[in-house]
Design a protein around this motif. Structure first.
Motif, short mmCIF file in Angstrom:
data_model
loop_
_atom_site.label_atom_id
_atom_site.label_comp_id
_atom_site.label_asym_id
_atom_site.label_seq_id
_atom_site.Cartn_x
_atom_site.Cartn_y
_atom_site.Cartn_z
N GLU A 227 -19.39 4.16 -7.17
CA GLU A 227 -20.12 4.89 -8.21
C GLU A 227 -19.62 6.32 -8.33
O GLU A 227 -19.47 6.84 -9.45
CB GLU A 227 -21.62 4.90 -7.89
CG GLU A 227 -22.31 3.59 -8.12
CD GLU A 227 -23.79 3.66 -7.77
OE1 GLU A 227 -24.40 4.74 -7.94
OE2 GLU A 227 -24.32 2.63 -7.32
N GLU B 72 -17.96 8.04 -11.68
CA GLU B 72 -18.41 9.30 -12.28
C GLU B 72 -17.27 10.31 -12.35
O GLU B 72 -17.14 11.05 -13.33
CB GLU B 72 -19.61 9.87 -11.52
CG GLU B 72 -20.86 9.03 -11.63
CD GLU B 72 -21.28 8.76 -13.06
OE1 GLU B 72 -21.24 9.70 -13.90
OE2 GLU B 72 -21.64 7.62 -13.37
N LYS C 138 -15.01 9.27 -15.23
CA LYS C 138 -15.69 9.52 -16.50
C LYS C 138 -15.64 11.02 -16.84
O LYS C 138 -15.43 11.40 -18.00
CB LYS C 138 -17.13 9.03 -16.44
CG LYS C 138 -17.26 7.52 -16.52
CD LYS C 138 -18.64 7.04 -16.21
CE LYS C 138 -19.64 7.31 -17.29
NZ LYS C 138 -20.94 6.63 -17.05
#
Length: 124
Positions: free
Chosen positions: A20, A24, A27
């Motif tokens: 995760e 992030e 992104k």
């Protein structure tokens, strides 16, 4: 801006929280480059057909990206440096797919079949 589908594989011993965090991070790289990630799907830990960098399994993640090519190139460069990412692939597409990907639909179909089998077993 161009449209891309991007899949990356993270090594098997990485925790889901690490995956995760990587998601992030990448992104944010796309956003800093003037693009956006329109959809993110975590497909889970899956077996690989053959070993890649001594890994038999990998965490799969999909991005749908609407971004200039420079941002995608920078993200790929960062992934190639990372020890956690073992493979990645980016494909330029004409249109991004709405709704869940084929991989997620297959998982949902499998779950529905399992639910039906449980209810028929309970009825017997």
């Amino acid at each position: 801006m161009a449209l891309y589908e991007h899949v990356f594989l993270t090594r098997q011993d990485a925790a889901p929280t690490q995956v995760e965090a990587l998601t992030e991070q990448y992104k944010a790289l796309i956003a800093a480059g003037g693009g956006k990630v329109t959809k993110t799907e975590y497909w889970g830990l899956k077996s690989l057909t053959y070993r890649i960098k001594k890994n038999r399994k990998a965490h799969y993640t999909l991005f749908n990206i609407d971004s200039p090519s420079a941002a995608v190139v920078e993200m790929e460069r960062q992934m190639s440096i990372s020890e956690d990412v073992i493979r990645f692939m980016t494909v330029k597409v004409e249109a991004l797919e709405d709704g869940p990907s084929a991989q997620m639909r297959r998982r949902e179909d499998r779950e529905r079949r399992d639910d039906r089998n449980e209810t028929t077993e309970e009825a017997n």
